[in-house]
Design an enzyme around this catalytic site. Sequence first.
Site, PDB file in Angstrom:
ATOM      1  N   GLY A 611       1.072  10.224   1.028  1.00  0.00           N
ATOM      2  CA  GLY A 611       2.217  11.096   0.763  1.00  0.00           C
ATOM      3  C   GLY A 611       3.355  10.784   1.706  1.00  0.00           C
ATOM      4  N   GLU A 612       4.317  11.700   1.724  1.00  0.00           N
ATOM      5  CA  GLU A 612       5.514  11.458   2.523  1.00  0.00           C
ATOM      6  C   GLU A 612       5.233  11.527   4.020  1.00  0.00           C
ATOM      7  OE1 GLU A 612       8.032  14.525   1.106  1.00  0.00           O
ATOM      8  OE2 GLU A 612       8.878  13.292  -0.486  1.00  0.00           O
ATOM      9  N   ASP A 724      -6.405  -4.191  10.562  1.00  0.00           N
ATOM     10  CA  ASP A 724      -5.137  -4.286   9.825  1.00  0.00           C
ATOM     11  C   ASP A 724      -3.982  -4.391  10.815  1.00  0.00           C
ATOM     12  OD1 ASP A 724      -3.394  -4.391   7.730  1.00  0.00           O
ATOM     13  OD2 ASP A 724      -3.431  -2.246   7.297  1.00  0.00           O
TER      14      ASP A 724
END
Length: 905
Positions: A611-612, A724
């Site tokens: 989400g944001e 990552d």
Amino acid sequence: LCLFLLLFFFFLFFLQLLCPSGTVLKNISKYRNANLNVCLHFQWEEVSIMDEKNIPIRTYQVCNVLEPSQNNWLRTDWIPRSGAQRVYVEVKFTLRDCNSLPGVTGTCKETFNLYYHESNDDRESYIKESSFIKVDTVAADESFTQVDVGDRIMKLNTEVRDVKVTTRKGFYLAFQDVGACIALVSVRVFYKTCPLTIRNLATFPDTVTGADTSSLVEVRGSCVNQSEEREEPKMYCGADGEWLVPIGGCLCNPGYEDKGGACKACTAGFYKAKSSDVGCSKCPPHSHSLRDGATVCDCHSGYYRADTDPPAMACTQPPSAPQQLISVVNKTSVVLEWSPPRRLGGRSDTSYSVDCLICQTGLTGTKILSRNHSLCLPCGSDVVFSPGQTDLKATRVVVSELRAHTHYTFIVQAGNGVSQISGAGTAQSVSVTVTTNQAVSSIQATDVTRHSLSLSWQQPDRPNGVILEYEVKFYEKDQRERSYRIMRTFSRSVDVTGLNPLTVYVFHVRARTAAGYGEFSDSLIFWLVISVGVGILLLISAAVFIISRRRSKYSKTKQDSEEEKHLNPGVKIYVDPFTYEDPDQAIHEFAKEIDVSSIHIERVIGMGEFGEVCSGRLRLQGKREIYVAIKSLKAGYSDKQRRDFLSEASIMGQFDHPNIIRLEGVVTRCKPLMIITEYMENGSLDAFLRKHDGQFTVIQLVGMLRGIASGMKYLSDMSYVHRDLAARNILVNSNLVCKVSDFGLSRVLEDDPEAAYTTRIPIRWTAPEAIAYRKFTTASDVWSYGIVMWEVVSYGERPYWDMNNQDVIKAIEEGYRLPAPMDCPVVLHQLMLDCWERERAERPTFSQILNMLDKLIRNPGTLQVCMPEWSVCEWLQSIGLERYRDTLAAAGYTSLDSLLALTHQ
Ligand code: AMP
């Protein structure tokens, strides 16, 4: 002559018509293939001047510095594009310093504008000003003054601009003067190509570079003569005319070898059997090649090569005969034994075969018999050879089931892989006479009473002549053979009487022919106890224990334990939140619950996986207000999404380090769920560097890398593998401090067995062993760190540019590594290469990386772009003239002292 002059003037007049009104056509320069005619506004003048060496040169000049609002254009002829996509315009000009012109303030300029206009029409007579597109405003690095003019000093400026021309067949260039005092001395228009080259035995043609400064042109190579494709040869032509990333290549055909990028025939005496990257080999022993380009060497006479022999093997010979053949006759069997041949012919595949012949008695004592000896016949199929008759590896064979009183001849031959081709047979023979009869078989007892029984049997399978009688021998078992009785009979049965009841008897039978007695049969043991004969059959069962050995895991265990970290006592170890059955327990153990009322959300700053991401302020009781980033989990999430979202906080909450993003807390008691972290003003590192391309000093870049290395060392000390690590997952604050973030991927990769085949694994950042078999370790994080170093030094360039993932994997597999980015200090690139060692044990640890970067920061002198021995180089670099490095070196200017002697000339 008159006619010619007339035509010439007519031609000039015609050209003149092509120019817009108010201009005249002039030729401004001649270069390579283009004759540069220009249409000239009256304000531009063609003027001959003398250069500083008093050599006359032609220039175009304009100098209307007194009048305002100048707009004077000078235009070239149509210039064919010739396949180029980006052209470079090098302009040489001089420019008068406005300050040196009295009374021109306000109207005088010190720049001119360069324009281009793409067109298919090579004779556009009139081009509107608005059709031209501006390339750049060109300013002079050097302007000259009245004094310079007096001294005849010509301050020549050279400026190069590049422009993308892809839409039409050619283009026009134009120079716009807006009130400067300029003289154009020369204009050179060129494009760049990656020159024809041969790499990995594939030819790559002269290739025009791509349209954009970062575009790579993929080029397929074609194999050089006498070679074939190993793997499709490919390279990329970079924008600056350099070839990059060779992949695949060709191999010289059989009979040819790689000599300086060409496949040359093997010379006489040498050969090459296969397409491979090894060179021609000398002919193996006992062989030769008389002509060039041999794929195999021919054997010397008397030497041979078997079909299965590799070409690299020496030519060989058949073996000599076996030696010392002896025979031992045992009843109707013969054991044959011999020694290996004296000469094995240079091979190790000697084998033996045994021929069996029955020869007439008169031949006893004959030493050698040919196979086709007229007086011998093959033994027939009933003779048994153990372990076999042909292809024997051992030097012993047992021949059984022979007939008694028969004269046999055994021929033992030695052979090897070339015996058949050579046609040579080498043998030794031995003759034996088998004298014994074969034994009777199948003895049975019938008509058993308490004191008697009847015995019957079968006659021998192959009696050697007429059986004259049978002999029956029997005794009480307890007595062994100390006392026995014998009975003789002509028939195949006999009644035995006078036996003791309740006694165990043993019976044997043998036959007699004219040649004598044969072997006794096997014994029949009989217990005289009941009226019906009962044979005792002893069955021996062999229990076979199959011991199944479990595959030893020792080596692997050892390897793993070797890899296990040597942890310092007292260092905290990271706990995987997924080991908690209840995810909420993990989150409350590692993260603080924050009351939503203390958070004030301000604006959206990014988009995360769940989400944001917003920025805002957090005011906790008793603490000062701080800026924070707030990640929220969008509505309609699944249980798994909730778990994954919160796991990042459970992981982050365990860390406490200045280079790891700090978790302030979580909101789990009301919706939406939120993760609150410290706010990093400059956002993610990759975007930040792209935005500030070329704006940092090397020391600043190394400082950022040091921060990331320090954070990673902390994570590796806690046994956490990030998986990552990439510039996009590093956040930068307002003090340029870099912090490692994004702790979401480790779980994703473990959960997803297809990760490597989908887009989930960040291929460009991931170590080869992690891509191939998901071996994610701190060493694979080190590989990723090397890529981050490259991203940082190249200001956010994409690793491996626009190559596709498959090509990246292939290139890495073939040993290709990213080259040093522009202006990258040699030591930094070397450190990157160390991080990209194929063997993960050979990569440095984060602790070593950190030490190295600290040393570099303490000794900035080691961060030179050029090689350390270049002191002149540094100076050239500082004044932006590194390109003259080789010229100066060639002229003998290798030290700063020698530079002091340089004069203006
Ligand atoms: P993420 O989901 O962590 O990849 O975040 C998405 C984007 O949000 C990042 O690329 C950043 O631009 C921004 N972002 C995330 N966390 C922060 C933070 N702590 N401070 C500033 N920006 C952030």
